[in-house]
Write an enzyme that holds these catalytic residues in place. Sequence first.
Site, PDB file in Angstrom:
ATOM      1  N   GLY A 171      -6.232  18.296   3.516  1.00  0.00           N
ATOM      2  CA  GLY A 171      -6.511  19.601   3.735  1.00  0.00           C
ATOM      3  C   GLY A 171      -5.120  20.653   3.857  1.00  0.00           C
TER       4      GLY A 171
ATOM      5  N   GLN B 203       0.842  27.349   4.477  1.00  0.00           N
ATOM      6  CA  GLN B 203       1.768  26.291   4.331  1.00  0.00           C
ATOM      7  C   GLN B 203       2.429  25.921   2.735  1.00  0.00           C
ATOM      8  OE1 GLN B 203      -1.522  23.221   4.714  1.00  0.00           O
ATOM      9  NE2 GLN B 203      -0.093  22.026   6.062  1.00  0.00           N
TER      10      GLN B 203
ATOM     11  N   CYS C 217       0.632  16.950  10.235  1.00  0.00           N
ATOM     12  CA  CYS C 217       1.088  18.389   9.609  1.00  0.00           C
ATOM     13  C   CYS C 217       1.773  17.794   8.190  1.00  0.00           C
ATOM     14  CB  CYS C 217       0.616  19.472  10.255  1.00  0.00           C
ATOM     15  SG  CYS C 217       0.716  20.846   9.679  1.00  0.00           S
ATOM     16  N   LEU C 218       1.272  18.728   7.012  1.00  0.00           N
ATOM     17  CA  LEU C 218       2.577  18.509   5.718  1.00  0.00           C
ATOM     18  C   LEU C 218       4.064  19.343   6.391  1.00  0.00           C
ATOM     19  CD1 LEU C 218       0.447  18.543   2.556  1.00  0.00           C
ATOM     20  CD2 LEU C 218       1.940  16.871   3.714  1.00  0.00           C
TER      21      LEU C 218
ATOM     22  N   GLU D 169      -7.290  23.321   9.527  1.00  0.00           N
ATOM     23  CA  GLU D 169      -6.999  24.158   8.516  1.00  0.00           C
ATOM     24  C   GLU D 169      -6.562  25.649   9.039  1.00  0.00           C
ATOM     25  OE1 GLU D 169      -5.107  23.113   6.522  1.00  0.00           O
ATOM     26  OE2 GLU D 169      -5.773  20.782   6.527  1.00  0.00           O
TER      27      GLU D 169
ATOM     28  N   HIS E 260      -4.510  27.168  10.765  1.00  0.00           N
ATOM     29  CA  HIS E 260      -3.487  27.882  10.437  1.00  0.00           C
ATOM     30  C   HIS E 260      -3.389  29.025   9.535  1.00  0.00           C
ATOM     31  CE1 HIS E 260      -0.328  24.137   9.332  1.00  0.00           C
ATOM     32  NE2 HIS E 260      -1.434  23.590   9.095  1.00  0.00           N
TER      33      HIS E 260
HETATM   34 ZN    ZN Z   1      -1.232  21.337   8.579  1.00  0.00          ZN
END
Ligand code: ZN
Length: 158
Positions: free
Chosen positions: A46, A51, A88-89, A131, A134
Site C-alpha cells: 500500500g 509518502q 511502513c516504508l 493508508e 497517512h
Molecule cells: Zn505507511
Amino acid sequence: MNPLEIKRYPDDVLRRECSLVDRITEKERMLFEKMVSTMRYFSGIGLAAPQIGISRKLIVVDVDEGLIKLANPVVFKTKGLGRMDEKCLSVPDVVVNVERPEEIIVSGLNEKGRAVEFLAKGLLARVLQHEIDHLNGTLIIDYLTLQGKVRRGKGGAR
Ligand code: ZN
C-alpha cells in the site's frame, strides 16, 4: 517508470492533513500509476500520496485481491477489532502491533472519478486503514503505548 523517493519520518509532509481531490483527471491517473510502480518497486502492499511528498488524499493498495486506487477514501462503518504487526516504508525497520477494526466499509472515488463504496476484511481492511491514516498525518508509531511493542523486522512494508 523509475520509483519516486519515499519520504521518511520525521519529514513534515507525513504529518500534514492532506487536501481533498476535487476531480480525477489525467494528472491524478498518472499520479496513481507512479504510486503503484513505486509501491511495487519497494515491495509494499500500500502507499499513500504523502509518502511521495504529495499532500493530497490519494492511496493505492494491492494485497493480491486486485489493485485498488482511491481518492478521498473514508471509513464509515466498522466491525470487530483485531491486532496485527504493521510496517511502513516511511518508518523503516519498525514494527508496531496495531489494533484496528477487522471489517470496514470504505467510500471514495475510483480512478475514473466515480464514487465507489465497498466492504473490506482482513489484510485489505487493515492496509486501507493504514493508508487512510497517512492522509490524516497519522503514523504507526502513534499507536505505540507504554505497553506497546516495537521490534525490528523486514518485509511487508506499506
Ligand atoms: Zn505507511
